[in-house]
Design a protein around this motif. Structure first.
Motif, PDB file in Angstrom:
ATOM      1  N   HIS A  94       0.837  -1.205   0.000  1.00  0.00           N
ATOM      2  CA  HIS A  94       0.000   0.000   0.000  1.00  0.00           C
ATOM      3  C   HIS A  94       0.869   1.252   0.000  1.00  0.00           C
ATOM      4  O   HIS A  94       1.820   1.371   0.779  1.00  0.00           O
ATOM      5  CB  HIS A  94      -0.887  -0.019   1.237  1.00  0.00           C
ATOM      6  CG  HIS A  94      -1.923   1.069   1.267  1.00  0.00           C
ATOM      7  ND1 HIS A  94      -2.738   1.367   0.204  1.00  0.00           N
ATOM      8  CD2 HIS A  94      -2.289   1.931   2.260  1.00  0.00           C
ATOM      9  CE1 HIS A  94      -3.561   2.349   0.517  1.00  0.00           C
ATOM     10  NE2 HIS A  94      -3.296   2.717   1.758  1.00  0.00           N
ATOM     11  N   VAL A 105      -3.707  -1.969  -0.613  1.00  0.00           N
ATOM     12  CA  VAL A 105      -3.220  -2.750   0.520  1.00  0.00           C
ATOM     13  C   VAL A 105      -3.071  -4.212   0.098  1.00  0.00           C
ATOM     14  O   VAL A 105      -3.919  -4.763  -0.603  1.00  0.00           O
ATOM     15  CB  VAL A 105      -4.196  -2.655   1.716  1.00  0.00           C
ATOM     16  CG1 VAL A 105      -3.702  -3.511   2.871  1.00  0.00           C
ATOM     17  CG2 VAL A 105      -4.367  -1.219   2.156  1.00  0.00           C
ATOM     18  N   VAL A 121       1.370  -0.790   8.241  1.00  0.00           N
ATOM     19  CA  VAL A 121       1.329   0.422   7.418  1.00  0.00           C
ATOM     20  C   VAL A 121       1.718   1.619   8.274  1.00  0.00           C
ATOM     21  O   VAL A 121       1.208   1.784   9.387  1.00  0.00           O
ATOM     22  CB  VAL A 121      -0.083   0.650   6.831  1.00  0.00           C
ATOM     23  CG1 VAL A 121      -0.125   1.926   5.994  1.00  0.00           C
ATOM     24  CG2 VAL A 121      -0.521  -0.550   6.000  1.00  0.00           C
ATOM     25  N   THR A 134      -1.564  -4.427   9.482  1.00  0.00           N
ATOM     26  CA  THR A 134      -2.293  -4.359   8.217  1.00  0.00           C
ATOM     27  C   THR A 134      -3.753  -4.761   8.324  1.00  0.00           C
ATOM     28  O   THR A 134      -4.633  -4.068   7.784  1.00  0.00           O
ATOM     29  CB  THR A 134      -1.584  -5.223   7.153  1.00  0.00           C
ATOM     30  OG1 THR A 134      -0.290  -4.658   6.888  1.00  0.00           O
ATOM     31  CG2 THR A 134      -2.372  -5.250   5.856  1.00  0.00           C
ATOM     32  N   VAL A 138      -6.948  -2.414   7.499  1.00  0.00           N
ATOM     33  CA  VAL A 138      -8.042  -2.710   6.569  1.00  0.00           C
ATOM     34  C   VAL A 138      -9.389  -2.572   7.261  1.00  0.00           C
ATOM     35  O   VAL A 138     -10.346  -2.013   6.704  1.00  0.00           O
ATOM     36  CB  VAL A 138      -7.881  -4.133   5.985  1.00  0.00           C
ATOM     37  CG1 VAL A 138      -9.114  -4.543   5.193  1.00  0.00           C
ATOM     38  CG2 VAL A 138      -6.633  -4.206   5.108  1.00  0.00           C
ATOM     39  N   GLN A 149       3.154   0.714   3.196  1.00  0.00           N
ATOM     40  CA  GLN A 149       3.072  -0.611   3.817  1.00  0.00           C
ATOM     41  C   GLN A 149       4.417  -1.307   3.731  1.00  0.00           C
ATOM     42  O   GLN A 149       5.097  -1.256   2.700  1.00  0.00           O
ATOM     43  CB  GLN A 149       2.005  -1.450   3.121  1.00  0.00           C
ATOM     44  CG  GLN A 149       1.764  -2.816   3.755  1.00  0.00           C
ATOM     45  CD  GLN A 149       0.723  -3.627   3.013  1.00  0.00           C
ATOM     46  OE1 GLN A 149       0.270  -3.249   1.929  1.00  0.00           O
ATOM     47  NE2 GLN A 149       0.334  -4.762   3.586  1.00  0.00           N
TER      48      GLN A 149
END
Length: 251
Positions: A94, A105, A121, A134, A138, A149
């Motif tokens: 990402h 992502v 990230v 991560t 999300v 990321q």
């Protein structure tokens, strides 16, 4: 931001150059290893990610960014490679720059350090910076003016990544970033000697007392820190994270 506006802003800021907030870089020894760290205040410092110039060419090094910034009366006060990248130097995971998503992502496991879950990230903008695992990223879908990321996570909620072994023999020059829970500090670190993942992560957790920290790289770990007289050279990089100040404010 259009160059004319940026140049005008730089001229105004130049009046206050002597009062410009400076990134604080220092050298630290911990448990037999040597580190250089730079502490950024995202509420005061103009922190950005850099990948391509206006013509679409990838910057690749600190000098190219400084040359581009100079046209607007600006310069880097700190910079570091800011994320893993492919052979063409495009981001692996990402990546968001100035609100524009370049790469989505990547939530799944995969080869290499990046795919050693959990990864995370670095998300910053609006005066704060956070390292976020991560899957949590999300789920929460935070707004990031800039995001990169990388992986694996070094420290997750105060715990070391479960794959890191105290007796590991894998040693590299490594760099990473950790953030405070309040998001008011981002501390970028590069080891000055080869270290294991366990040693590196322990430095963030036990010495810097950070509960969230993210590995950036272990083969391309470079730092630009003018106040220390340091600007590392080497093969071209992909994403670069840095702090921008008015030209001449570091003198």
């Amino acid at each position: 931001m259009p160059r004319a506006i940026a140049a005008a802003l730089a001229a105004i800021l130049g009046v206050f150059a002597g009062q410009a907030h400076a990134v604080e870089c220092s050298k630290v020894q911990y448990q037999g290893n040597r580190y250089t760290l730079c502490e950024v205040d995202p509420a005061q410092d103009d922190m950005r990610l850099f990948l391509r110039d206006e013509s679409g060419m990838i910057y690749g090094n600190f000098a190219a960014i400084d040359a581009d910034l100079a046209r607007d009366g600006l310069q880097l006060s700190f910079a570091m490679n800011g994320g893993m990248y492919h052979e063409d130097r495009a981001p692996v995971g990402h990546y968001v720059e100035d609100g524009v998503q370049v790469m989505r992502v990547v939530p799944n496991a995969g080869p290499g350090n990046f795919g050693l879950l959990p990864n995370g990230v670095l998300c910053f903008g609006d005066g704060s910076a956070h390292v976020i695992e991560t899957l949590r990223f999300v789920e929460e879908s935070p707004s990031c003016a800039y995001a990169s990321q990388s992986g694996p996570m070094l420290v997750i909620d105060g715990a070391l990544h479960p794959a890191f072994l105290p007796d590991s023999t894998s040693r590299f020059i490594r760099n990473g970033v950790g953030t405070t829970e309040a998001g008011d500090r981002a501390i970028f670190v590069v080891s000055d000697n080869s270290v294991t993942f366990h040693d590196f992560a322990s430095f963030f957790r036990d010495h810097l007392r950070l509960k969230q920290a993210l590995f950036i790289d272990g083969r391309v770990s470079r730092l630009h820190a003018p106040q220390l007289g340091r600007s590392d050279l080497g093969r071209p990089m992909g994403p670069i994270v840095g702090v921008v100040v008015p030209a001449g404010s570091l003198n």
